[in-house]
Design an enzyme around this catalytic site. Structure first.
Site, PDB file in Angstrom:
ATOM      1  N   PRO A   2       0.714  -1.176   0.065  1.00 34.73           N
ATOM      2  CA  PRO A   2      -0.213   0.043  -0.078  1.00 34.73           C
ATOM      3  C   PRO A   2       0.950   1.089  -0.131  1.00 34.73           C
ATOM      4  CG  PRO A   2      -0.272  -1.290   2.074  1.00 34.73           C
ATOM      5  CD  PRO A   2       0.711  -1.899   1.195  1.00 34.73           C
ATOM      6  N   GLU A   3       0.435   2.187  -0.917  1.00 33.99           N
ATOM      7  CA  GLU A   3       0.968   3.747  -0.838  1.00 33.99           C
ATOM      8  C   GLU A   3       0.148   4.437  -0.212  1.00 33.99           C
ATOM      9  OE1 GLU A   3       3.189   4.649  -4.330  1.00 33.99           O
ATOM     10  OE2 GLU A   3       3.512   2.401  -5.002  1.00 33.99           O
ATOM     11  N   HIS A 104      -5.125 -15.180   9.559  1.00 32.78           N
ATOM     12  CA  HIS A 104      -4.110 -13.923   9.624  1.00 32.78           C
ATOM     13  C   HIS A 104      -4.769 -12.872  10.396  1.00 32.78           C
ATOM     14  CE1 HIS A 104      -1.552 -16.118   7.299  1.00 32.78           C
ATOM     15  NE2 HIS A 104      -2.364 -16.323   6.166  1.00 32.78           N
ATOM     16  N   ARG A 123       1.884 -11.277   5.706  1.00 37.34           N
ATOM     17  CA  ARG A 123       3.285 -11.409   5.680  1.00 37.34           C
ATOM     18  C   ARG A 123       3.892 -10.937   6.859  1.00 37.34           C
ATOM     19  NH1 ARG A 123       5.249  -9.857  -0.202  1.00 37.34           N
ATOM     20  NH2 ARG A 123       7.132 -10.564   0.828  1.00 37.34           N
ATOM     21  N   LYS A 166      21.947  15.969  -6.103  1.00 34.72           N
ATOM     22  CA  LYS A 166      21.656  14.571  -5.893  1.00 34.72           C
ATOM     23  C   LYS A 166      22.145  13.993  -7.245  1.00 34.72           C
ATOM     24  CE  LYS A 166      19.218  13.021  -2.030  1.00 34.72           C
ATOM     25  NZ  LYS A 166      20.234  12.701  -1.413  1.00 34.72           N
TER      26      LYS A 166
END
Ligand SMILES: [Zn+2]
Length: 293
Positions: A2-3, A104, A123, A166
């Site tokens: 998920p973002e 889970h 996970r 950078k």
């Protein structure tokens, strides 16, 4: 994984059943997520009211009436599910009726709002942590994060300063949580396409040599904000749909422009390019070699 938009969608879904509600019962079925659950986790939550549910980057932050704060992260595979106790066949044991998930379901919150919220994480990279509200500012998980991309603190002046000199690729720099918080592989690819910037460019090219914004910096900031806002809006509509079905929060159908679209035509009108997949710092990057250069 998920973002930010997915986490914001989860936050909105949970806020409606958690804010102003009390934890009436907390069940911890497994003590080992990414880290062990906090000491006395159940006792510290039961009886407390959630005053507010915030988000910082991909962390959910529940402010409790006890002056503690519950910090939650979905990790790689974590999800929340909201069920209503009222009208269920076996109140309080709803999760046994869903064997595909019960295995889970690590943590279950029963709220005074009548909602039963289960946190499921196959996970186990997710986490839950309790800290004192007074210590939130210096909490190490949050203090190293860069600016919140949808906030005022994220603008072209700030981004140009962060990218100055950078030498890493633009893709790698934007994936760095210290530069922008909450962006990941998907939305970096999407934002770069929207801004017509190549992911392989040096990050420093999106600022002047003195670290001032240039036209590219402004395009990129606008693209990042637009991509995230659109995704959050899509999540909001999926939330309404999910509410009618199984109560799962945060997984919604996306319409990506480049992400996972290798070999397909570029969606930019008149471009004619074909989306390409390359690997950068071990992750897939999708972009259009014609309009992103
Ligand atoms: Zn293109």
């Amino acid at each position: 994984m998920p973002e930010l938009p997915e986490v914001e969608t989860v936050r909105r879904g949970l806020a409606s059943v958690m804010e102003g509600a009390q934890f009436t019962k907390v069940e911890a079925h497994r003590g080992d997520l990414r880290w062990p659950l906090p000491k006395d986790f159940v006792q510290r939550l039961e009886g407390q009211t959630v005053e507010r549910l915030d988000r910082r980057a991909k962390y959910l932050i529940a402010h409790l009436s006890s002056d503690e704060v519950l910090i939650m992260h979905l990790g790689m595979s974590g999800s929340f599910r909201v069920a209503r106790r009222r009208g269920m066949q076996t109140p309080g044991h709803y999760y046994h009726a869903r064997p595909s998930h019960s295995l889970h379901d690590h943590v279950v919150f029963q709220m005074s709002s009548d909602a039963v919220i289960s946190f499921n994480d196959p996970r186990r990279f997710g986490m839950m942590k309790l800290v004192r509200r007074a210590d939130l500012e210096k909490e190490s998980l949050l203090s190293a994060l860069g600016p919140e991309p949808l906030g005022k603190a994220f603008n072209s002046i700030v981004l140009a300063r962060l990218l100055k000199g950078k030498k890493t690729s633009l893709k790698a720099a934007l994936s760095d949580q210290k530069i922008v918080a909450g962006l990941g592989n998907i939305y970096v690819c999407e934002a770069l396409h929207r801004a017509r910037l190549s992911p392989v460019w040096r990050a420093s090219s999106v600022a002047t040599r003195l670290g001032r914004p240039n036209e590219r910096t402004r395009e990129l900031v606008a693209a990042i904000k637009a991509v995230l806002r659109d995704a959050i809006a899509a999540g909001g509509s999926s939330l309404r749909n999910h509410r009618r079905t199984d109560g799962a929060l945060g997984d919604f159908q996306h319409n990506f422009r480049v992400y996972d679209r290798a070999g397909k035509p570029c969606p930019r009108r008149g471009c004619g390019g074909i989306i390409k997949r390359i690997v950068q710092t071990g992750r897939s990057t999708f972009f259009c070699p014609v309009c992103q250069k």
